[in-house]
Design a protein around this motif. Structure first.
Motif, PDB file in Angstrom:
ATOM      1  N   GLY A   1      11.755 -23.552  -8.785  1.00 11.90           N
ATOM      2  CA  GLY A   1      10.744 -22.669  -9.345  1.00 11.90           C
ATOM      3  C   GLY A   1      11.073 -21.206  -9.116  1.00 11.90           C
ATOM      4  N   GLU A   2      10.207 -20.323  -9.620  1.00  7.84           N
ATOM      5  CA  GLU A   2      10.453 -18.892  -9.483  1.00  7.84           C
ATOM      6  C   GLU A   2       9.147 -18.119  -9.434  1.00  7.84           C
ATOM      7  N   VAL A   3       9.283 -16.891  -8.950  1.00  5.91           N
ATOM      8  CA  VAL A   3       8.129 -15.995  -8.915  1.00  5.91           C
ATOM      9  C   VAL A   3       8.447 -14.807  -9.805  1.00  5.91           C
ATOM     10  N   ILE A   4       7.560 -14.527 -10.749  1.00  8.37           N
ATOM     11  CA  ILE A   4       7.708 -13.338 -11.588  1.00  8.37           C
ATOM     12  C   ILE A   4       6.720 -12.302 -11.075  1.00  8.37           C
ATOM     13  N   PHE A   5       7.249 -11.148 -10.709  1.00  9.45           N
ATOM     14  CA  PHE A   5       6.427 -10.096 -10.112  1.00  9.45           C
ATOM     15  C   PHE A   5       6.489  -8.873 -11.011  1.00  9.45           C
ATOM     16  N   ASP A   6       5.376  -8.524 -11.582  1.00  8.53           N
ATOM     17  CA  ASP A   6       5.320  -7.363 -12.471  1.00  8.53           C
ATOM     18  C   ASP A   6       6.442  -7.419 -13.525  1.00  8.53           C
ATOM     19  N   GLY A   7       6.613  -8.594 -14.097  1.00  8.93           N
ATOM     20  CA  GLY A   7       7.576  -8.767 -15.180  1.00  8.93           C
ATOM     21  C   GLY A   7       9.003  -9.078 -14.747  1.00  8.93           C
ATOM     22  N   GLN A   8       9.250  -9.042 -13.435  1.00  9.69           N
ATOM     23  CA  GLN A   8      10.614  -9.275 -12.964  1.00  9.69           C
ATOM     24  C   GLN A   8      10.687 -10.473 -12.036  1.00  9.69           C
ATOM     25  N   LYS A   9      11.766 -11.216 -12.164  1.00  6.07           N
ATOM     26  CA  LYS A   9      11.943 -12.350 -11.272  1.00  6.07           C
ATOM     27  C   LYS A   9      12.267 -11.850  -9.855  1.00  6.07           C
ATOM     28  N   VAL A  10      11.588 -12.425  -8.870  1.00  6.54           N
ATOM     29  CA  VAL A  10      11.853 -12.053  -7.470  1.00  6.54           C
ATOM     30  C   VAL A  10      13.134 -12.747  -7.016  1.00  6.54           C
ATOM     31  N   THR A  11      14.119 -11.955  -6.598  1.00  7.13           N
ATOM     32  CA  THR A  11      15.377 -12.573  -6.176  1.00  7.13           C
ATOM     33  C   THR A  11      15.705 -12.251  -4.723  1.00  7.13           C
ATOM     34  N   GLY A  12      15.097 -11.237  -4.164  1.00 11.11           N
ATOM     35  CA  GLY A  12      15.349 -10.917  -2.757  1.00 11.11           C
ATOM     36  C   GLY A  12      14.070 -10.346  -2.202  1.00 11.11           C
ATOM     37  N   VAL A  13      14.153  -9.739  -1.018  1.00 11.70           N
ATOM     38  CA  VAL A  13      12.933  -9.178  -0.435  1.00 11.70           C
ATOM     39  C   VAL A  13      12.322  -8.171  -1.411  1.00 11.70           C
ATOM     40  N   ASN A  14      11.066  -8.369  -1.703  1.00 10.43           N
ATOM     41  CA  ASN A  14      10.386  -7.591  -2.724  1.00 10.43           C
ATOM     42  C   ASN A  14       9.889  -6.258  -2.138  1.00 10.43           C
ATOM     43  N   PRO A  15      10.469  -5.135  -2.557  1.00 14.13           N
ATOM     44  CA  PRO A  15      10.113  -3.857  -1.949  1.00 14.13           C
ATOM     45  C   PRO A  15       8.713  -3.383  -2.343  1.00 14.13           C
ATOM     46  N   TYR A  16       8.108  -4.041  -3.326  1.00 15.76           N
ATOM     47  CA  TYR A  16       6.780  -3.608  -3.788  1.00 15.76           C
ATOM     48  C   TYR A  16       5.644  -4.425  -3.181  1.00 15.76           C
ATOM     49  N   ALA A  17       5.991  -5.198  -2.146  1.00 13.41           N
ATOM     50  CA  ALA A  17       4.952  -5.984  -1.490  1.00 13.41           C
ATOM     51  C   ALA A  17       5.020  -5.712   0.001  1.00 13.41           C
ATOM     52  N   SER A  18       3.874  -5.575   0.645  1.00 13.08           N
ATOM     53  CA  SER A  18       3.933  -5.503   2.106  1.00 13.08           C
ATOM     54  C   SER A  18       2.894  -6.429   2.711  1.00 13.08           C
ATOM     55  N   ILE A  19       3.187  -6.835   3.917  1.00 14.80           N
ATOM     56  CA  ILE A  19       2.347  -7.850   4.574  1.00 14.80           C
ATOM     57  C   ILE A  19       1.742  -7.298   5.861  1.00 14.80           C
ATOM     58  N   VAL A  20       0.461  -7.574   6.040  1.00 15.49           N
ATOM     59  CA  VAL A  20      -0.184  -7.315   7.325  1.00 15.49           C
ATOM     60  C   VAL A  20      -0.372  -8.670   8.006  1.00 15.49           C
ATOM     61  N   PHE A  21       0.126  -8.785   9.213  1.00 19.27           N
ATOM     62  CA  PHE A  21       0.038 -10.053   9.925  1.00 19.27           C
ATOM     63  C   PHE A  21      -1.149 -10.066  10.883  1.00 19.27           C
ATOM     64  N   GLN A  22      -1.360 -11.249  11.464  1.00 13.66           N
ATOM     65  CA  GLN A  22      -2.444 -11.435  12.423  1.00 13.66           C
ATOM     66  C   GLN A  22      -2.397 -10.386  13.528  1.00 13.66           C
ATOM     67  N   THR A  23      -1.237 -10.243  14.131  1.00 18.23           N
ATOM     68  CA  THR A  23      -1.087  -9.149  15.084  1.00 18.23           C
ATOM     69  C   THR A  23       0.092  -8.329  14.614  1.00 18.23           C
ATOM     70  N   PHE A  24      -0.169  -7.071  14.462  1.00 18.00           N
ATOM     71  CA  PHE A  24       0.857  -6.226  13.891  1.00 18.00           C
ATOM     72  C   PHE A  24       1.728  -5.667  14.991  1.00 18.00           C
ATOM     73  N   ALA A  25       3.027  -5.844  14.846  1.00 18.29           N
ATOM     74  CA  ALA A  25       3.948  -5.339  15.856  1.00 18.29           C
ATOM     75  C   ALA A  25       4.143  -3.845  15.668  1.00 18.29           C
ATOM     76  N   LEU A  26       3.533  -3.079  16.547  1.00 14.93           N
ATOM     77  CA  LEU A  26       3.733  -1.629  16.505  1.00 14.93           C
ATOM     78  C   LEU A  26       4.797  -1.273  17.539  1.00 14.93           C
ATOM     79  N   TYR A  27       5.495  -0.184  17.278  1.00 10.12           N
ATOM     80  CA  TYR A  27       6.480   0.255  18.254  1.00 10.12           C
ATOM     81  C   TYR A  27       5.762   1.003  19.366  1.00 10.12           C
ATOM     82  N   PRO A  28       5.836   0.468  20.597  1.00  3.69           N
ATOM     83  CA  PRO A  28       5.034   1.038  21.689  1.00  3.69           C
ATOM     84  C   PRO A  28       5.444   2.465  22.045  1.00  3.69           C
ATOM     85  N   TRP A  29       6.694   2.820  21.760  1.00  2.00           N
ATOM     86  CA  TRP A  29       7.159   4.162  22.153  1.00  2.00           C
ATOM     87  C   TRP A  29       6.906   5.203  21.059  1.00  2.00           C
ATOM     88  N   LEU A  30       6.314   4.782  19.948  1.00  2.00           N
ATOM     89  CA  LEU A  30       5.989   5.714  18.870  1.00  2.00           C
ATOM     90  C   LEU A  30       4.482   5.932  18.800  1.00  2.00           C
TER      91      LEU A  30
END
Ligand code: ADP
Ligand code: MG
Length: 440
Positions: free
Chosen positions: A64-93
């Motif tokens: 199968g395939e995923v079509i994203f905004d007219g384009q087939k997704v073939t690698g990491v999709n730069p137009y999508a971002s994910i928020v997870f249950q716990t977000f890993a923040l950089y403690p020194w920043l």
């Protein structure tokens, strides 16, 4: 919605993991339109995160395939971002630097980044905390930074993977309300939100549409439109009615499917020889909890609303359902339309004296292929003893690998309770108590 514009199309996605011959996702088809807030709902381990990761290009499907905004997704999709249950923040920043990270990745000029980061920090309600470090923030504030960072890359799609489940109730509820407001007021330049949750109320509170997944493998079992206006009121009758109907569908998908499977198995078992018999997966149900549930249902005149039962027991659906599956599998109860009914056998089990109820439990286990297989092996071994490891090997093609440990524990729990076999913790062996006369 008038002239809905198609944004994402998931076409026939199937995904296998780690040599299993059962897929995790099977033939998933889904269309998401611009402007839609989708909630993906399903039991834990069903494949919700995997589906999300497939849409964002982090997981490559086998079919199968995923079509994203007219384009087939073939690698990491730069137009999508994910928020997870716990977000890993950089403690020194600092907060600002953590948010800017997302912008840096895009190669924006420095002063633009600074302005943009400040805008986002203000948008998600962290004004005044720009220079704070993550360790100075509460869990809810950290999750806000997570949201800001996800938005910093200017995604078209915002994915949320159970983003509120690690927060206390009030913090979570505030964030939910604010997110819906930002989305409703179109203050985030994104086209769609996909949120994973295992909370029915959360889905009904926030989303335009609920996509419900079954488990093992995951199929889409229902798509439910939620067209209540915002802000939604958890206490309104329409809200409660929707939650109740979603609850019923979820239970139907999870348990009544099993019943069908069980039925077809029991019909075919006449033809199949024992050697070819497949073990059925035993749900994560504890004898003590199952007995307690049965007593409760019996006390309530033999019938209860499962949704209400969960509320009365303060049990999460993920913990309650396996126990309900268990008593259904044992034919002590039946599930219909979101209600659970005790059967004649179930009533006997509750009302008989301990020894007799054990005897009844044992009889029911002997009807379950998994236990028949175990008994066959033990009966055929001369010393009537077999390593637990052997059964894990035997079952590994049929049960999900990561659940094997838990399932074996439950099998042993049921078997020992029924005195069908015994178990030696030190040698990790199952054995038959043939020398009964010794005990007398
Ligand atoms: P959910 O998010 O619904 O809880 P997941 O998508 O995380 O479920 O997982 C679904 C199933 O796929 C689980 O059995 C999990 O162990 C398996 N799985 C997920 N990711 C991987 C992986 N990278 N390798 C092997 N198995 C995986
Ligand atoms: Mg998940």
């Amino acid at each position: 919605m008038k002239n809905a514009k198609e944004f994402i199309k998931v076409k026939g996605i199937t995904k296998y993991f780690g040599g299993s011959d059962k897929p995790t996702l099977e033939d998933i088809n889904l269309t998401i339109n611009e402007g839609e807030y989708i909630a993906i709902l399903g039991p834990s381990g069903s494949g919700k995160s995997t589906l999300l990761r497939t849409i964002t290009g982090l997981v490559k499907p086998d079919n199968g395939e995923v079509i994203f905004d007219g384009q087939k997704v073939t690698g990491v999709n730069p137009y999508a971002s994910i928020v997870f249950q716990t977000f890993a923040l950089y403690p020194w920043l600092t907060v600002r630097e953590n948010v800017e990270l997302g912008l840096k990745a895009k190669g924006f000029p420095k002063d633009y980044m600074r302005r943009k980061a400040e805008e986002l920090i203000s948008l998600i309600g962290l004004d005044g905390f720009e220079e704070a470090y993550p360790k100075e923030l509460s869990g809810g504030m950290r999750q806000r930074v997570g949201f800001a960072r996800a938005l910093a890359v200017e995604p078209k799609l915002l994915c949320l993977d159970e983003p509120f489940s690690a927060l206390d109730f009030l913090t979570a509820e505030n964030l939910r309300t604010e997110l819906v407001e930002l989305w409703q007021e179109k203050r985030m330049p994104i086209k769609s939100i996909i949120m994973i949750t295992h909370g029915i109320e959360e889905a009904v509170l926030m989303a335009d549409k609920i996509v419900m997944l079954s488990r093992n493998p995951a199929h889409i079992i229902a798509e439910i439109k939620i067209d209540l206006p915002h802000p939604r009121n958890r206490k309104s009758p329409e809200f409660e009615r929707l939650v109740d109907s979603v609850y019923k569908l979820l239970i139907k998908g999870k348990i009544e499917d099993n019943e069908e499977e069980k039925l077809s198995k029991s019909i075919s078992s006449g033809k199949e020889k024992e050697a070819g018999e497949k073990p059925v997966q035993i749900p994560n149900a504890h004898v003590g909890v199952m007995s307690g549930l049965l007593e409760l249902i019996d006390d309530n005149g033999g019938k209860m609303d499962i949704y209400q039962l969960g509320g009365d027991l303060m049990m999460e659906i993920d913990d309650l359902l396996p126990n309900i599956e268990g008593i259904s599998m044992l034919n002590f109860a039946e599930v219909r339309e979101g209600d659970i009914f005790i059967t004649e056998l179930g009533r006997e089990f509750v009302e008989l004296e301990k020894d007799e109820s054990k005897e009844l439990f044992r009889k029911q286990l002997e009807n379950i292929s998994t236990f028949r297989l175990i008994m066959n092996v033990l009966n055929n071994k001369r010393n009537h003893t077999m390593k637990e490891e052997f059964f894990k090997e035997l079952f590994k093609k049929h049960f999900p690998q990561h659940e094997m440990e838990g399932i074996m524990d439950i099998i042993i729990d049921w078997g020992r309770y029924a005195e069908l076999f015994n178990y030696d913790r030190d040698s990790e062996e199952l054995y038959l108590d043939n020398e009964e006369n010794e005990e007398i």
